[in-house]
Structure formats: C-alpha cells, structure tokens
Design a protein around this motif. Structure first.
Motif, PDB file in Angstrom:
ATOM      1  N   GLN A  63     -66.248  21.190  21.754  1.00  0.00           N
ATOM      2  CA  GLN A  63     -67.040  20.961  21.908  1.00  0.00           C
ATOM      3  C   GLN A  63     -67.602  21.855  23.575  1.00  0.00           C
ATOM      4  O   GLN A  63     -68.584  21.183  24.258  1.00  0.00           O
ATOM      5  N   SER A  64     -66.893  22.335  23.582  1.00  0.00           N
ATOM      6  CA  SER A  64     -67.093  23.676  24.807  1.00  0.00           C
ATOM      7  C   SER A  64     -66.332  24.632  24.482  1.00  0.00           C
ATOM      8  O   SER A  64     -65.807  25.515  25.650  1.00  0.00           O
ATOM      9  N   SER A  65     -66.393  24.867  23.341  1.00  0.00           N
ATOM     10  CA  SER A  65     -66.135  26.983  23.729  1.00  0.00           C
ATOM     11  C   SER A  65     -68.019  27.077  22.577  1.00  0.00           C
ATOM     12  O   SER A  65     -67.382  27.376  21.581  1.00  0.00           O
ATOM     13  N   PRO A  66     -68.497  27.502  23.130  1.00  0.00           N
ATOM     14  CA  PRO A  66     -70.076  28.738  22.446  1.00  0.00           C
ATOM     15  C   PRO A  66     -69.825  29.937  22.692  1.00  0.00           C
ATOM     16  O   PRO A  66     -68.783  30.875  23.431  1.00  0.00           O
ATOM     17  N   SER A  69     -68.843  26.527  19.774  1.00  0.00           N
ATOM     18  CA  SER A  69     -69.068  24.516  19.534  1.00  0.00           C
ATOM     19  C   SER A  69     -69.600  24.222  20.647  1.00  0.00           C
ATOM     20  O   SER A  69     -68.505  24.311  22.005  1.00  0.00           O
ATOM     21  N   LEU A  70     -70.132  23.619  21.947  1.00  0.00           N
ATOM     22  CA  LEU A  70     -71.192  23.108  22.372  1.00  0.00           C
ATOM     23  C   LEU A  70     -71.683  22.040  22.656  1.00  0.00           C
ATOM     24  O   LEU A  70     -71.511  21.546  21.570  1.00  0.00           O
ATOM     25  N   ASP A  72     -75.181  20.234  23.522  1.00  0.00           N
ATOM     26  CA  ASP A  72     -76.531  20.544  24.113  1.00  0.00           C
ATOM     27  C   ASP A  72     -76.969  20.292  24.662  1.00  0.00           C
ATOM     28  O   ASP A  72     -76.906  19.216  25.264  1.00  0.00           O
ATOM     29  N   GLY A  79     -73.620  24.335  18.497  1.00  0.00           N
ATOM     30  CA  GLY A  79     -73.320  25.487  17.802  1.00  0.00           C
ATOM     31  C   GLY A  79     -72.720  25.596  16.238  1.00  0.00           C
ATOM     32  O   GLY A  79     -73.045  25.759  15.723  1.00  0.00           O
ATOM     33  N   ASN A 121     -63.638  25.077  14.536  1.00  0.00           N
ATOM     34  CA  ASN A 121     -63.302  25.315  15.870  1.00  0.00           C
ATOM     35  C   ASN A 121     -62.562  26.120  16.193  1.00  0.00           C
ATOM     36  O   ASN A 121     -62.108  26.710  16.779  1.00  0.00           O
ATOM     37  N   GLY A 214     -66.944  33.871  24.695  1.00  0.00           N
ATOM     38  CA  GLY A 214     -65.454  33.316  25.943  1.00  0.00           C
ATOM     39  C   GLY A 214     -65.790  32.849  27.167  1.00  0.00           C
ATOM     40  O   GLY A 214     -65.518  32.718  28.453  1.00  0.00           O
ATOM     41  N   LYS A 217     -69.274  33.146  28.826  1.00  0.00           N
ATOM     42  CA  LYS A 217     -69.247  32.207  28.965  1.00  0.00           C
ATOM     43  C   LYS A 217     -69.015  31.835  30.616  1.00  0.00           C
ATOM     44  O   LYS A 217     -69.851  31.119  31.260  1.00  0.00           O
ATOM     45  N   TYR A 218     -67.920  32.117  30.604  1.00  0.00           N
ATOM     46  CA  TYR A 218     -67.664  31.269  32.142  1.00  0.00           C
ATOM     47  C   TYR A 218     -67.562  32.293  33.379  1.00  0.00           C
ATOM     48  O   TYR A 218     -68.080  32.188  34.405  1.00  0.00           O
TER      49      TYR A 218
END
Length: 292
Positions: A63-66, A69-70, A72, A79, A121, A214, A217-218
């Motif tokens: 839930q933290s790798s758009p 998986s993220l 909303d 995702g 994931n 990834g 994103k960061y």
C-alpha cells in the motif's frame, strides 16, 4: 507414500516402554508426533475452498508502492496490483477481497504462516522465493534503474557503480539483484523506499537501485534533488505468490490471469494505472525473453 499417522498398536507398544526410553524420550516422541500431525493437517487446508466458504480472499500488498499499490484519497487500497487482485477475486468466485498491508521482507513468511492467501504487489518470482512459496503466471512488469543526486556525473550505468554506496529496499528483488551483480559495490539495505531516498538526497548514498516508478515517486513527492541515469538494469516480472501445496488456488488464479490477458483487461489496467502509452502485455513478453 509414507503416512504421518501412527498406528494404534504402535502407540500402545511405545507407551508400554517408558522405563526403557525415559521421560525425555516420551516427550520427544510426543513432540515429533504432534509436529508431523499438525503439519500434515495444515498443509491439507484448501485455501480456495476456505476463501469461497468465508467469501473473503485475503491479499497482501505494501500500500506504499505506486502505481502498483497505494492508498487513495479516501485511505483505501488502490493501484494496478489492487485492481488486478479485485478482478482475480471476481473470476475465481471470491469477489470480496480484503487487502492486508505488509512489507516486502515479510511476504514469504506471511504466506507460509497463512496470514493471507495471496501476495499481489509487484513481487518478482525469484528462484530463492520459489523454494518457499509458489508463483502464478506474471501479470505485471517494470524496469529497474539507477538513481543518483542531480549533480552526480560519475555514475551512468552498472559498470560505474564499482566501489559506490548503493541503497536498496530490504527483501525486494532489487536487493537480490544488486547483491548478485554488484559484488564490487557497498550494497546497503533499507526497510522502505522513503528511507533509502532520504539517504541518497542527503549524500549518505551514492546511488539507489529501484524501479522507475518507485524512484520517480520518491523524487517528485519528496522534492529530492535526484535523477535517473543509464538504461534499465533489468526488467522484472511481477506475479501472484501463494503458499505451497495449494494446486486449486494456483490453477484458479492462473486461469483468471490468462483470461485477463486474452480479453484485454490487463492491457487496459496497465494503461489506466501505469501510463497511457505503457504496453503491459508486450513488456511482459519482452521480460520473459530476457536473460540476466
């Protein structure tokens, strides 16, 4: 086939000899008997049948790798992998999919301990992981890149990472790839991408190996002075993972993925979540042909 069931007559003969074996021997036998019986019972559980009976399919992701998986804007799992998992659930007869947040380093043990039924994931089916869990057919793929600080001009590809401090995420396929291929580098593991990019931004690392998505994103979300350099190091497939000894669940998931490949669902979800010009099906085919 050897049975784990101990015959009643054998049990009687065993417990009729306590003096010969002693108390410790009896306890050791009981422990071994219980372990074998419990293991046999646990492995016999049909996770697909249980999911259909409970009307719940438990799927793990970070839930933290758009975009894979993220969470909303309503704090709900979203995702590409989430959308794929929901569609798989519908096609195998368990439309109620419950997502369990966990980290990459815990996925294998989480499956083995029945914490969840599937992991979906962006998980790459590596030989090391395949020794402990089973993988279904791939439904996703991405390329892994090198990220450095914007002012860095020394690093522009794999060969220039020699002697450099390279950050990776613990338990990820980029960690296993880096440790296998960057033997002359100082590879350092971090629990999550946020931490590794903070150290890259502050200069405690020379480079980070992570997926294109990834890394971007960061870089964008945290406004870090970093950039992507060089060609993709490798394309890595993602596939559903599940505990060993689950042929019914594996077959059902593979059938669902094959149907989604054939009817355009995977192509459409790839364009929706990964990029309008992203050829998910074609890139999966390319990744399956590559040699490390």
């Amino acid at each position: 086939m050897h049975s784990n069931i101990v015959e009643e007559t054998d049990m009687k003969q065993f417990f009729s000899r306590p003096r010969a074996l002693g108390t410790l021997g009896v306890l050791a036998f009981c422990a071994a008997f219980c372990t074998a019986f419990c293991t046999s019972t646990a492995s016999a559980a049909d996770l697909l049948a249980e999911a259909k009976a409970s009307h719940v399919l438990r799927v793990a992701n970070t839930q933290s790798s758009p975009p894979w998986s993220l969470l909303d804007d309503n704090n709900q799992p979203s995702g590409y992998d989430v959308a794929i998992a929901k569609e798989v659930g519908k096609r195998i007869g368990v439309p109620n999919v419950v997502f369990v947040a966990d980290s990459f380093k815990n996925f294998v043990e989480g499956l083995k301990s029945a914490k969840y039924d599937l992991v979906m994931n962006d998980l790459t089916p590596t030989p090391e992981r395949a020794k402990q869990v089973d993988f279904g057919d791939p439904y996703g793929v991405e390329d892994f890149r090198i990220f450095v600080r914007v002012e860095n001009t020394d690093i522009n590809g794999q060969a220039t990472l020699k002697g450099k401090r390279v950050g990776v995420v613990t338990g990820s396929s980029n960690e296993s790839w880096a440790r296998a291929h960057l033997t002359d580098s100082d590879v350092r593991s971090y629990d999550n991408g946020g931490l590794v990019f903070n150290d890259l931004g502050s200069g405690r690392l020379d480079a980070v190996i992570i997926s294109h998505f990834g890394g971007m994103k960061y870089a964008n979300v945290n406004h870090l002075p970093v950039k992507e350099v060089g060609e993709p190091l490798i394309y890595q497939l993602s596939a559903p993972a599940l505990a060993k000894g689950q042929p019914a669940l594996l077959a059902a998931v593979n059938k669902a993925i094959a149907g989604m490949m054939a009817d355009g669902t995977i192509a459409a979800l790839g364009k929706k979540w990964v990029g309008a010009n992203y050829d998910m099906v074609g890139t999966i085919a390319k990744a399956r042909q590559q040699k490390e």
